[in-house]
Design a protein around this motif. Structure first.
Motif, PDB file in Angstrom:
ATOM      1  N   PRO A   1      -1.829  52.258  68.279  1.00 33.20           N
ATOM      2  CA  PRO A   1      -2.664  51.990  66.798  1.00 33.20           C
ATOM      3  C   PRO A   1      -3.237  50.204  66.761  1.00 33.20           C
ATOM      4  O   PRO A   1      -4.567  50.353  65.891  1.00 33.20           O
ATOM      5  CB  PRO A   1      -1.313  51.011  66.121  1.00 33.20           C
ATOM      6  N   GLU A   2      -3.477  50.535  68.418  1.00 34.31           N
ATOM      7  CA  GLU A   2      -4.429  49.903  68.782  1.00 34.31           C
ATOM      8  C   GLU A   2      -5.634  50.211  68.862  1.00 34.31           C
ATOM      9  O   GLU A   2      -6.869  49.455  68.825  1.00 34.31           O
ATOM     10  CB  GLU A   2      -4.021  49.109  69.749  1.00 34.31           C
ATOM     11  N   PHE A   3      -5.860  51.497  69.191  1.00 33.48           N
ATOM     12  CA  PHE A   3      -7.541  51.995  68.973  1.00 33.48           C
ATOM     13  C   PHE A   3      -7.771  52.402  67.498  1.00 33.48           C
ATOM     14  O   PHE A   3      -7.560  52.583  66.821  1.00 33.48           O
ATOM     15  CB  PHE A   3      -7.132  53.041  69.922  1.00 33.48           C
TER      16      PHE A   3
ATOM     17  N   ASP B   1     -13.538  53.925  71.505  1.00 34.20           N
ATOM     18  CA  ASP B   1     -12.311  53.139  72.189  1.00 34.20           C
ATOM     19  C   ASP B   1     -10.991  54.922  72.569  1.00 34.20           C
ATOM     20  O   ASP B   1     -10.705  54.751  74.264  1.00 34.20           O
ATOM     21  CB  ASP B   1     -11.189  53.142  71.475  1.00 34.20           C
ATOM     22  N   LEU B   2     -11.902  55.763  72.369  1.00 39.34           N
ATOM     23  CA  LEU B   2     -10.569  57.104  73.365  1.00 39.34           C
ATOM     24  C   LEU B   2     -11.560  58.265  72.922  1.00 39.34           C
ATOM     25  O   LEU B   2     -12.983  58.269  72.094  1.00 39.34           O
ATOM     26  CB  LEU B   2      -9.660  57.458  71.687  1.00 39.34           C
ATOM     27  N   GLY B   3     -11.441  58.917  74.019  1.00 37.76           N
ATOM     28  CA  GLY B   3     -12.335  60.707  74.055  1.00 37.76           C
ATOM     29  C   GLY B   3     -11.614  61.611  74.303  1.00 37.76           C
ATOM     30  O   GLY B   3     -10.326  61.160  75.066  1.00 37.76           O
ATOM     31  N   LEU B   4     -12.083  62.315  73.230  1.00 32.67           N
ATOM     32  CA  LEU B   4     -11.343  63.625  73.490  1.00 32.67           C
ATOM     33  C   LEU B   4     -12.069  64.698  73.763  1.00 32.67           C
ATOM     34  O   LEU B   4     -13.619  65.778  73.889  1.00 32.67           O
ATOM     35  CB  LEU B   4     -10.922  63.994  72.065  1.00 32.67           C
ATOM     36  N   GLN B   5     -11.618  65.610  74.612  1.00 32.88           N
ATOM     37  CA  GLN B   5     -11.831  66.568  75.184  1.00 32.88           C
ATOM     38  C   GLN B   5     -10.896  68.102  75.413  1.00 32.88           C
ATOM     39  O   GLN B   5     -10.115  68.043  75.566  1.00 32.88           O
ATOM     40  CB  GLN B   5     -12.125  66.520  76.660  1.00 32.88           C
TER      41      GLN B   5
END
Length: 214
Positions: free
Chosen positions: A47-49, A101-105
């Motif tokens: 939840p902090e992202f 904040d996040l990366g998706l691959q």
């Protein structure tokens, strides 16, 4: 066996995989079913992202020593499904990965078999231009905060979520991943439908990703 029961069985199988070496279960008897596994870092405070970056192409694994990417109209539908899952969970997609904040691959094992382990998590480590820590910034390597050791075969989709905020030892932590297996058939439309349904199921069985859950 129904798809719903298969998902439950898949989760149980993945639980076994995190404590011992486990190959992808055979799909020879599943017929119209497919498998969806998910795992995450239980310490991560999702939840902090707030923001995430998602490339608009999918890495293709197998059959060549050169990087190949899947970026046609069908691939865009799969990418859009992942984006929809993230958006529905409360995250905001950004165009600049340095602001995320996040990366998706996303990676698709088109042919051949690869194994992933806790100590050496990337089968494409020696392939040029494949997803590398450097793609995301000044990182020296990868690590999973949770134990992973299992195999991917032809027709498998892998989605990984990377924490781009924390910098322990300059290694890039993978805080969530999803493995979707049993995607490869002779019917291209069915393959795509399974991918889209698999992506939806991956988010459905990962309620901890919701920003509203604290």
């Amino acid at each position: 066996m129904t798809v719903k029961k298969m998902f439950c069985a898949a989760i149980a199988l993945f639980t076994l995989a995190i404590v011992a070496c486990e190959k992808e279960p055979s799909t020879s008897d599943l017929h119209e079913d497919y498998l969806v596994y998910t795992a995450h870092d239980t310490v991560a405070e999702f939840p902090e992202f707030d923001t995430y970056y998602l490339p608009d192409r999918i890495l293709l694994i197998g059959g060549t020593d050169k990087a190949e990417y899947w970026d046609d109209e069908r691939a865009q539908q799969v990418v859009a499904a992942v984006a929809a899952g993230m958006d529905a969970a409360g995250y905001t997609r950004v165009a600049d990965k340095e602001l995320a904040d996040l990366g998706l691959q996303m990676s698709y094992v088109r042919r051949a078999t690869y194994f992933i382990g806790y100590d050496n998590p990337y089968w494409w480590w020696y392939y040029p231009y494949y997803w590398t820590p450097g793609y995301w910034g000044d990182w020296t390597g990868w690590y999973y905060p949770f134990h992973v050791h299992y195999g991917y075969t032809s027709g498998s989709m892998l989605i990984e979520m990377l924490d781009l905020v924390q910098t322990p030892d300059k290694k890039l932590p993978v805080v969530w991943n999803s493995f979707i297996g049993g995607l490869l058939t002779s019917d291209a439309d069915l393959n795509l439908r399974r991918m889209l349904d698999g992506v939806k199921q991956a988010f459905a069985q990962s309620p901890y990703l919701l920003k509203s859950i604290r």
